[in-house]
Design a protein around this motif. Structure first.
Motif, PDB file in Angstrom:
ATOM      1  N   LEU A 191      48.419  45.410  43.521  1.00 24.99           N
ATOM      2  CA  LEU A 191      49.016  45.129  45.919  1.00 24.99           C
ATOM      3  C   LEU A 191      48.043  45.683  46.462  1.00 24.99           C
ATOM      4  O   LEU A 191      47.326  45.219  47.690  1.00 24.99           O
ATOM      5  N   LEU A 192      47.717  46.939  46.186  1.00 26.62           N
ATOM      6  CA  LEU A 192      47.172  47.902  46.657  1.00 26.62           C
ATOM      7  C   LEU A 192      46.093  47.681  46.622  1.00 26.62           C
ATOM      8  O   LEU A 192      44.472  48.200  47.828  1.00 26.62           O
ATOM      9  N   ASN A 193      45.289  46.514  46.194  1.00 27.21           N
ATOM     10  CA  ASN A 193      44.108  46.431  45.658  1.00 27.21           C
ATOM     11  C   ASN A 193      43.093  45.171  46.294  1.00 27.21           C
ATOM     12  O   ASN A 193      42.122  44.725  46.834  1.00 27.21           O
ATOM     13  N   MET A 194      44.402  44.198  46.850  1.00 26.23           N
ATOM     14  CA  MET A 194      44.440  43.243  47.700  1.00 26.23           C
ATOM     15  C   MET A 194      43.494  43.398  48.650  1.00 26.23           C
ATOM     16  O   MET A 194      43.995  44.130  49.403  1.00 26.23           O
ATOM     17  N   PRO A 195      41.967  42.349  49.306  1.00 25.36           N
ATOM     18  CA  PRO A 195      42.704  42.219  50.675  1.00 25.36           C
ATOM     19  C   PRO A 195      43.919  41.810  51.757  1.00 25.36           C
ATOM     20  O   PRO A 195      44.955  41.285  51.182  1.00 25.36           O
ATOM     21  N   PHE A 196      43.918  41.667  53.066  1.00 23.88           N
ATOM     22  CA  PHE A 196      45.439  42.132  53.742  1.00 23.88           C
ATOM     23  C   PHE A 196      45.483  40.505  53.272  1.00 23.88           C
ATOM     24  O   PHE A 196      46.707  39.934  53.339  1.00 23.88           O
ATOM     25  N   GLU A 197      44.547  39.110  53.639  1.00 22.68           N
ATOM     26  CA  GLU A 197      45.222  38.390  53.704  1.00 22.68           C
ATOM     27  C   GLU A 197      45.570  37.953  52.536  1.00 22.68           C
ATOM     28  O   GLU A 197      46.883  37.118  52.266  1.00 22.68           O
ATOM     29  N   ALA A 198      44.739  38.568  51.249  1.00 23.21           N
ATOM     30  CA  ALA A 198      45.878  37.823  49.656  1.00 23.21           C
ATOM     31  C   ALA A 198      47.014  39.114  49.625  1.00 23.21           C
ATOM     32  O   ALA A 198      48.129  37.941  48.874  1.00 23.21           O
ATOM     33  N   LEU A 199      46.811  39.365  50.218  1.00 21.98           N
ATOM     34  CA  LEU A 199      48.200  40.483  50.141  1.00 21.98           C
ATOM     35  C   LEU A 199      49.762  39.800  50.684  1.00 21.98           C
ATOM     36  O   LEU A 199      50.387  39.286  49.913  1.00 21.98           O
ATOM     37  N   LEU A 200      48.964  38.976  51.750  1.00 23.85           N
ATOM     38  CA  LEU A 200      49.769  38.543  52.879  1.00 23.85           C
ATOM     39  C   LEU A 200      50.545  37.286  51.821  1.00 23.85           C
ATOM     40  O   LEU A 200      51.783  36.917  52.169  1.00 23.85           O
TER      41      LEU A 200
END
Length: 243
Positions: A191-200
């Motif tokens: 999850l640390l590799n995800m862009p912020f919007e994708a993480l949310l």
């Protein structure tokens, strides 16, 4: 406290061993061994034999508990190395960390040592606590990290995979359960590799996958190259408030 419990078990084993010995070779009130002789007609009373068998059953149970606690302590000891390790390497290490190599070697060696003498279901009990302890340690370690980069994420995933392989190699272990628990570690760090919007979006869709604290830690740690908006914490808090 873990060490205290371990030695209490050891002390208990010693107590039972002493009692069992007295069943075979009783001692008088002065502590001297009572006379005995070998004879085809002599026999230990059935009550003593039953007591002897019961004491050794108790001893066997305590020995299994000691072995289980010992492997749990070994896991905790090795996993503590994560707290002093910085995961900001400038290149892919290609091999698991030394503490994981040492832990997996210990697991393999111990299984080989006891396999000829301990049944599979009991070996499963001995090694059964390792997976959950390690998985929790992997994820809790992120809370103590200030930053981690792409190579660091890959290294932790490599460590988790190496541990999974070592445990799955034990025939008596439930490999499916091991895979499920350690796969959560891979998912968490990826999850640390995800862009912020994708993480949310992921956190919103999988609200029960991780605790609110673990979700917050993913956002708090600094990841070079990951852009986090100024209202990121507020937006995450809003999502978590609906749980």
């Amino acid at each position: 406290m873990g060490h205290v419990h371990k030695y209490l078990h050891l002390g208990s084993c010693h107590k039972y061993h002493g009692r069992a010995w007295e069943c075979i070779y009783p001692v008088d009130e002065n502590g001297k061994q009572k006379g005995h002789h070998h004879s085809r007609t002599s026999s230990v009373p059935s009550r003593n034999l039953a007591s002897f068998a019961d004491e050794y059953r108790k001893l066997a149970i305590d020995c299994l508990k000691v072995l289980r606690v010992e492997m749990q302590l070994e896991t905790i000891f090795h996993m503590q190395e994560m707290t002093s390790r910085e995961y900001l390497d400038d290149q892919d290490a290609e091999e698991p960390d030394d503490f994981i190599i040492s832990l997996t070697a210990q697991i393999t060696r111990r299984d080989e040592e006891i396999a000829p003498f301990v049944a599979g279901v009991k070996r499963n009990y001995i090694f059964g606590g390792i997976c959950s302890i390690a998985a929790n340690a992997f994820m809790k370690a992120l809370a103590d990290m200030k930053s981690i980069n792409l190579f660091g994420v890959q290294q932790i995933c490599r460590n988790s995979i190496a541990l999974e392989q070592a445990l799955a190699a034990i025939p008596s272990i439930d490999s499916e359960t091991v895979q499920q628990r350690l796969d959560r570690v891979l998912t968490y760090y990826e999850l640390l590799n995800m862009p912020f919007e994708a993480l949310l979006a992921f956190i919103t869709e999988h609200e029960n996958l991780f605790t609110a604290t673990k979700d917050t830690n993913i956002l708090k740690v600094q990841v070079p190259g990951r852009e986090i908006p100024v209202d990121a914490q507020d937006r995450l808090s809003e999502i978590l408030s609906h749980r």
